[in-house]
Every structure is written in C-alpha cells, then in structure tokens.
Write a protein that holds these residues in place. Sequence first.
Motif, PDB file in Angstrom:
ATOM      1  N   ASN A   1      44.250  73.977 130.327  1.00 32.30           N
ATOM      2  CA  ASN A   1      42.981  74.659 130.578  1.00 32.30           C
ATOM      3  C   ASN A   1      42.762  75.887 129.698  1.00 32.30           C
ATOM      4  O   ASN A   1      41.841  76.659 129.946  1.00 32.30           O
ATOM      5  N   LEU A   2      43.599  76.060 128.698  1.00 30.35           N
ATOM      6  CA  LEU A   2      43.506  77.255 127.850  1.00 30.35           C
ATOM      7  C   LEU A   2      42.656  77.045 126.605  1.00 30.35           C
ATOM      8  O   LEU A   2      42.424  77.992 125.856  1.00 30.35           O
ATOM      9  N   GLY A   3      42.220  75.824 126.358  1.00 28.64           N
ATOM     10  CA  GLY A   3      41.430  75.549 125.163  1.00 28.64           C
ATOM     11  C   GLY A   3      42.263  75.467 123.903  1.00 28.64           C
ATOM     12  O   GLY A   3      41.763  75.716 122.808  1.00 28.64           O
ATOM     13  N   LEU A   4      43.525  75.114 124.051  1.00 27.99           N
ATOM     14  CA  LEU A   4      44.436  75.026 122.911  1.00 27.99           C
ATOM     15  C   LEU A   4      44.254  73.720 122.153  1.00 27.99           C
ATOM     16  O   LEU A   4      43.748  72.738 122.697  1.00 27.99           O
ATOM     17  N   SER A   5      44.724  73.712 120.915  1.00 28.03           N
ATOM     18  CA  SER A   5      44.689  72.494 120.105  1.00 28.03           C
ATOM     19  C   SER A   5      45.689  71.481 120.651  1.00 28.03           C
ATOM     20  O   SER A   5      46.616  71.825 121.404  1.00 28.03           O
ATOM     21  N   VAL A   6      45.511  70.239 120.245  1.00 29.51           N
ATOM     22  CA  VAL A   6      46.435  69.173 120.637  1.00 29.51           C
ATOM     23  C   VAL A   6      47.845  69.512 120.155  1.00 29.51           C
ATOM     24  O   VAL A   6      48.826  69.305 120.878  1.00 29.51           O
ATOM     25  N   GLU A   7      47.949  70.057 118.959  1.00 34.29           N
ATOM     26  CA  GLU A   7      49.258  70.396 118.404  1.00 34.29           C
ATOM     27  C   GLU A   7      49.949  71.482 119.230  1.00 34.29           C
ATOM     28  O   GLU A   7      51.154  71.401 119.482  1.00 34.29           O
ATOM     29  N   ALA A   8      49.198  72.487 119.644  1.00 34.49           N
ATOM     30  CA  ALA A   8      49.785  73.563 120.440  1.00 34.49           C
ATOM     31  C   ALA A   8      50.260  73.041 121.796  1.00 34.49           C
ATOM     32  O   ALA A   8      51.352  73.394 122.262  1.00 34.49           O
ATOM     33  N   ILE A   9      49.472  72.184 122.410  1.00 31.19           N
ATOM     34  CA  ILE A   9      49.886  71.606 123.688  1.00 31.19           C
ATOM     35  C   ILE A   9      51.110  70.721 123.491  1.00 31.19           C
ATOM     36  O   ILE A   9      52.053  70.756 124.292  1.00 31.19           O
TER      37      ILE A   9
ATOM     38  N   LYS B   1      51.445  76.407 112.637  1.00 28.30           N
ATOM     39  CA  LYS B   1      50.151  76.793 113.224  1.00 28.30           C
ATOM     40  C   LYS B   1      50.207  76.723 114.750  1.00 28.30           C
ATOM     41  O   LYS B   1      49.645  77.569 115.434  1.00 28.30           O
ATOM     42  N   ALA B   2      50.897  75.706 115.279  1.00 27.45           N
ATOM     43  CA  ALA B   2      51.025  75.564 116.736  1.00 27.45           C
ATOM     44  C   ALA B   2      51.834  76.717 117.309  1.00 27.45           C
ATOM     45  O   ALA B   2      51.491  77.264 118.367  1.00 27.45           O
TER      46      ALA B   2
END
Length: 81
Positions: free
Chosen positions: A7-15, A49-50
């Motif tokens: 629910n934080l609006g993070l990128s797919v890579e960050a998740i 970047k993640a």
Amino acid sequence: MESKIFNLGLSVEAISLYLILFDLDFSKVSLEMENIEPRWNAPRDLLEKAVDELEMNRVISKKGQALAINPAAVWTETKSA
C-alpha cells in the motif's frame, strides 16, 4: 511479512526486494548483497534502484555493508514509484 508494503505505492522491483529481504531475515541470513544478489533475477542497476527506493521510504536502513528492515510504523508512502 507486513502487508502494508503493498500500500506504499512502491515499484514492483522495490516490493520484490522487500520480499527477498523478508525471506532472508526470516531465515536468519544476513541482509548483505552477497546473499541478496543470487536471489535477484533482474539487472544490478534495478537492484540498486530498489534499495534506494526502500531506503527513501524508510522500509530499510543501511547498517554498514548490511541492510535492516525497519518497523512498519516508520515506513512512508511514495507518490511516484
């Protein structure tokens, strides 16, 4: 695992990186690049970047050469992922 990560609006890579870090941490494996990289199946620059994105949103902190997952209470949302 904290479902708040979705629910934080993070990128797919960050998740994806968070999920790797959570699994390593749960398995009591240090959160160092030598343990993360074999599980990461995208280019190295996307990993960097993640890491930056998770750090910017206070999901993780750098502790020397290792990373640490912060408590979900301090995580911040992002407006652009």
